[in-house]
Design a protein around this motif. Structure first.
Motif, PDB file in Angstrom:
ATOM      1  N   UNK A  48     -42.239 -33.074 -87.514  1.00 31.81           N
ATOM      2  CA  UNK A  48     -41.924 -34.204 -87.587  1.00 31.81           C
ATOM      3  C   UNK A  48     -41.304 -34.651 -86.134  1.00 31.81           C
ATOM      4  N   UNK A  49     -41.966 -35.704 -85.286  1.00 29.20           N
ATOM      5  CA  UNK A  49     -41.563 -36.095 -84.127  1.00 29.20           C
ATOM      6  C   UNK A  49     -40.109 -36.511 -84.001  1.00 29.20           C
ATOM      7  N   UNK A  50     -39.412 -36.501 -85.332  1.00 29.99           N
ATOM      8  CA  UNK A  50     -37.983 -36.930 -84.989  1.00 29.99           C
ATOM      9  C   UNK A  50     -37.080 -35.895 -85.257  1.00 29.99           C
ATOM     10  N   UNK A  51     -37.392 -34.964 -86.221  1.00 30.20           N
ATOM     11  CA  UNK A  51     -36.430 -33.978 -86.503  1.00 30.20           C
ATOM     12  C   UNK A  51     -36.943 -32.484 -86.422  1.00 30.20           C
ATOM     13  N   UNK A  52     -38.366 -32.421 -86.405  1.00 29.02           N
ATOM     14  CA  UNK A  52     -39.026 -31.042 -86.323  1.00 29.02           C
ATOM     15  C   UNK A  52     -39.573 -30.483 -87.620  1.00 29.02           C
ATOM     16  N   UNK A  53     -39.129 -30.940 -88.731  1.00 28.53           N
ATOM     17  CA  UNK A  53     -39.512 -30.297 -89.935  1.00 28.53           C
ATOM     18  C   UNK A  53     -41.216 -30.682 -90.234  1.00 28.53           C
ATOM     19  N   UNK A  54     -41.737 -29.821 -91.028  1.00 24.30           N
ATOM     20  CA  UNK A  54     -43.107 -30.272 -91.317  1.00 24.30           C
ATOM     21  C   UNK A  54     -43.371 -31.628 -91.827  1.00 24.30           C
ATOM     22  N   UNK A  55     -44.576 -32.223 -91.284  1.00 25.23           N
ATOM     23  CA  UNK A  55     -44.794 -33.540 -91.617  1.00 25.23           C
ATOM     24  C   UNK A  55     -45.475 -33.509 -93.099  1.00 25.23           C
ATOM     25  N   UNK A  56     -45.098 -34.558 -93.786  1.00 23.23           N
ATOM     26  CA  UNK A  56     -45.736 -34.980 -95.047  1.00 23.23           C
ATOM     27  C   UNK A  56     -46.729 -35.823 -95.232  1.00 23.23           C
ATOM     28  N   UNK A  57     -47.827 -35.767 -96.133  1.00 24.29           N
ATOM     29  CA  UNK A  57     -48.953 -36.765 -96.143  1.00 24.29           C
ATOM     30  C   UNK A  57     -48.474 -38.237 -96.445  1.00 24.29           C
ATOM     31  N   UNK A  58     -47.671 -38.335 -97.330  1.00 24.34           N
ATOM     32  CA  UNK A  58     -47.408 -39.604 -97.338  1.00 24.34           C
ATOM     33  C   UNK A  58     -46.547 -40.445 -96.518  1.00 24.34           C
ATOM     34  N   UNK A  59     -45.910 -39.625 -95.545  1.00 24.40           N
ATOM     35  CA  UNK A  59     -44.999 -40.195 -94.181  1.00 24.40           C
ATOM     36  C   UNK A  59     -45.811 -39.862 -93.126  1.00 24.40           C
ATOM     37  N   UNK A  60     -46.911 -39.480 -92.954  1.00 24.54           N
ATOM     38  CA  UNK A  60     -47.732 -38.797 -91.766  1.00 24.54           C
ATOM     39  C   UNK A  60     -47.341 -39.633 -90.676  1.00 24.54           C
ATOM     40  N   UNK A  61     -46.989 -39.205 -89.607  1.00 22.10           N
ATOM     41  CA  UNK A  61     -46.816 -37.783 -88.885  1.00 22.10           C
ATOM     42  C   UNK A  61     -45.412 -37.432 -89.215  1.00 22.10           C
ATOM     43  N   UNK A  62     -44.661 -38.186 -90.072  1.00 23.38           N
ATOM     44  CA  UNK A  62     -43.069 -37.829 -90.222  1.00 23.38           C
ATOM     45  C   UNK A  62     -42.866 -36.962 -91.429  1.00 23.38           C
ATOM     46  N   UNK A  63     -41.706 -36.590 -91.614  1.00 23.41           N
ATOM     47  CA  UNK A  63     -41.411 -35.743 -92.777  1.00 23.41           C
ATOM     48  C   UNK A  63     -40.776 -36.476 -94.009  1.00 23.41           C
ATOM     49  N   UNK A  64     -40.181 -37.581 -93.895  1.00 18.34           N
ATOM     50  CA  UNK A  64     -39.668 -38.571 -94.796  1.00 18.34           C
ATOM     51  C   UNK A  64     -39.568 -39.925 -94.341  1.00 18.34           C
ATOM     52  N   UNK A  65     -39.268 -40.845 -95.363  1.00 23.77           N
ATOM     53  CA  UNK A  65     -39.280 -42.386 -95.026  1.00 23.77           C
ATOM     54  C   UNK A  65     -38.037 -42.614 -93.986  1.00 23.77           C
ATOM     55  N   UNK A  66     -36.904 -41.792 -94.059  1.00 22.11           N
ATOM     56  CA  UNK A  66     -35.963 -41.771 -93.082  1.00 22.11           C
ATOM     57  C   UNK A  66     -36.303 -41.697 -91.424  1.00 22.11           C
ATOM     58  N   UNK A  67     -37.114 -40.547 -91.456  1.00 18.57           N
ATOM     59  CA  UNK A  67     -37.556 -40.419 -90.010  1.00 18.57           C
ATOM     60  C   UNK A  67     -38.540 -41.411 -89.621  1.00 18.57           C
ATOM     61  N   UNK A  68     -39.207 -41.556 -90.408  1.00 16.84           N
ATOM     62  CA  UNK A  68     -40.064 -42.951 -90.068  1.00 16.84           C
ATOM     63  C   UNK A  68     -39.533 -44.232 -89.810  1.00 16.84           C
ATOM     64  N   UNK A  69     -38.278 -44.555 -90.561  1.00 18.78           N
ATOM     65  CA  UNK A  69     -37.643 -45.912 -90.279  1.00 18.78           C
ATOM     66  C   UNK A  69     -36.883 -45.680 -88.901  1.00 18.78           C
ATOM     67  N   UNK A  70     -36.445 -44.380 -88.640  1.00 12.62           N
ATOM     68  CA  UNK A  70     -35.549 -44.276 -87.477  1.00 12.62           C
ATOM     69  C   UNK A  70     -36.544 -44.413 -86.324  1.00 12.62           C
TER      70      UNK A  70
END
Length: 69
Positions: free
Chosen positions: A20-42
């Protein structure tokens, strides 16, 4: 109905999950390229606030530019 077990296909991802470009955790398909909705929103918030900007340097090497339009 038959007594045979149902087979479910396991879908293999085409590539490894990127961090994840925000926190470094592995990305998830539903939020790609982020790991969560929180990181995507940030990230979206940073774009909307103008935190991401490309710096522009003045080009002073142009001899034809005398400052007039």
């Amino acid at each position: 109905m038959s007594d045979e077990p149902e087979h479910t296909a396991k879908v293999e991802p085409l590539r490894k999950p990127l961090p994840c470009p925000e926190c470094g955790h592995p990305s998830h398909r539903e939020h790609y390229p982020f790991c969560s909705d929180r990181c995507r929103t940030q990230d979206l918030s940073r774009w909307l606030k103008g935190s991401y900007a490309i710096p522009v340097a003045e080009d002073e090497s142009n001899p034809d530019d005398d400052g007039r339009f």
